[in-house]
Scaffold this active site. Structure first.
Site, mmCIF file in Angstrom:
data_model
loop_
_atom_site.group_PDB
_atom_site.id
_atom_site.type_symbol
_atom_site.label_atom_id
_atom_site.label_comp_id
_atom_site.label_asym_id
_atom_site.label_seq_id
_atom_site.Cartn_x
_atom_site.Cartn_y
_atom_site.Cartn_z
ATOM 1 N N SER A 299 -1.570 -1.256 -4.638
ATOM 2 C CA SER A 299 -2.559 -0.712 -5.696
ATOM 3 C C SER A 299 -2.935 0.387 -5.280
ATOM 4 C CB SER A 299 -2.839 -2.364 -6.214
ATOM 5 O OG SER A 299 -4.230 -1.064 -7.290
ATOM 6 N N ASN B 69 -9.459 -7.618 -8.859
ATOM 7 C CA ASN B 69 -9.618 -6.690 -7.395
ATOM 8 C C ASN B 69 -11.749 -7.331 -7.573
ATOM 9 O OD1 ASN B 69 -11.649 -5.295 -5.508
ATOM 10 N ND2 ASN B 69 -10.613 -3.439 -6.711
ATOM 11 N N CYS C 260 -16.113 -4.995 -6.480
ATOM 12 C CA CYS C 260 -16.393 -4.319 -7.714
ATOM 13 C C CYS C 260 -18.114 -5.467 -7.227
ATOM 14 C CB CYS C 260 -16.153 -4.547 -8.312
ATOM 15 S SG CYS C 260 -14.113 -3.678 -8.803
#
Length: 304
Positions: A22, A128, A131
């Site tokens: 990604s 993901n 963050c």
């Protein structure tokens, strides 16, 4: 005899264990004139958020001595535009397509997964967790076991496809976080994400990246990534996907030896969009030279 490259991750069949990562492969469709997408082991589309994100101010990318630093700011069109404009073109592919999902609170992740659940064309999700959680003072999900457990549990509760959790290298120990992700429902792990870095222009005395700090990727982080993959693979029973500085078939072999069941290629696709295909081919030649029948026979064979 030609070595067998095929493998499976979370029950998902892959032609070979090399995927495009990604962030460097856009939404996949942009590369269809350069790369035979169906020949890939699979690919992960760029991160998708609840709403569109414009990203960080330029400059966003800086080429370092052995890799690159980027701070794109997770720019993307948002999950709803993705399913309307990009996903239909992916639905007919004969390769595994994964959606990378991110957010700034647990509800963001849940909503993105819910939207994706309703549409065909995806094999699974990659969460993901590198963050900041804005509801908890900006603490990164990936760095806090409680927040990590919360977001993985919530996403797993609604997900109708396998869930891969992408872990950060910006921690002191990976094993406890890998176990938390597994215990919270992760079907697989992918690691590592980029290493937080700073590049400075000595003449202007300013950062070379518009947002200040950025994520270092490429060959410079490969030894770090190998260490984390090895430690994570020993700590959990679920599959591990390795990434970080992979540019050759032998690089990929090293990650398999460290314990990864598959690998993702990111930065290398910037200078060679066909890098994942080339690396898979080189991996096959490496196996043949070494007299190894199957790529899976390499997994977890590191000797100390």
């Amino acid at each position: 005899m030609t070595p067998q490259l095929a493998t499976t991750i979370c029950g998902i069949a892959l032609k070979n264990p090399v995927l495009a990562a990604s962030g460097t492969f856009a939404y996949g469709v942009e590369f269809e004139k350069l790369v035979d997408l169906n020949a890939l082991g699979g690919f992960v589309v760029k991160g998708l958020s609840r709403e569109p994100i414009e990203g960080n101010p330029p400059p966003r990318v800086f080429e370092s001595e052995a890799g690159m630093i980027n701070s794109v700011g997770l720019q993307n069109i948002g999950v709803r535009a993705f399913v309307a404009e990009k996903l239909p073109a992916l639905a007919g592919l004969r390769t595994a397509v994964f959606a990378n999902v991110f957010g700034y609170c647990t509800e963001d992740y849940v909503e993105v997964v819910r939207v994706l659940n309703d549409h065909a064309g995806l094999a699974g999700y990659e969460l993901n967790v590198s963050c900041p959680n804005t509801a908890h003072g900006g603490i990164y999900f990936s760095n806090d076991p409680v927040l990590l457990a919360e977001v993985v549990t919530a996403a797993k509760r609604v997900a109708t496809r396998p869930l891969i959790v992408k872990l950060s290298p910006n921690v002191s120990a990976i094993e406890p976080l890998a176990r938390v992700a597994e215990e919270s429902g992760a079907d697989a792990l992918s690691l590592v994400n980029t290493v937080i870095s700073l590049a400075i222009d000595a003449r202007t005395r300013r950062p070379r990246i518009g947002a200040g700090f950025g994520g270092l990727s490429g060959p410079a982080i490969k030894p770090i990534a190998l260490r984390f993959v090895y430690q994570a693979a020993r700590a959990v029973r679920i599959p591990v996907i390795g990434l970080g500085g992979i540019a050759t078939g032998e690089d990929a072999a090293e990650f398999l030896i460290a314990g990864a069941s598959a690998v993702e290629v990111g930065t290398a696709t910037f200078w060679d969009p066909r890098a994942p295909l080339r690396i898979a081919e080189e991996l096959g030649k490496f196996l043949e030279r070494e007299g190894i029948r199957k790529a899976t026979d390499l997994v977890g064979t590191l000797k100390f």
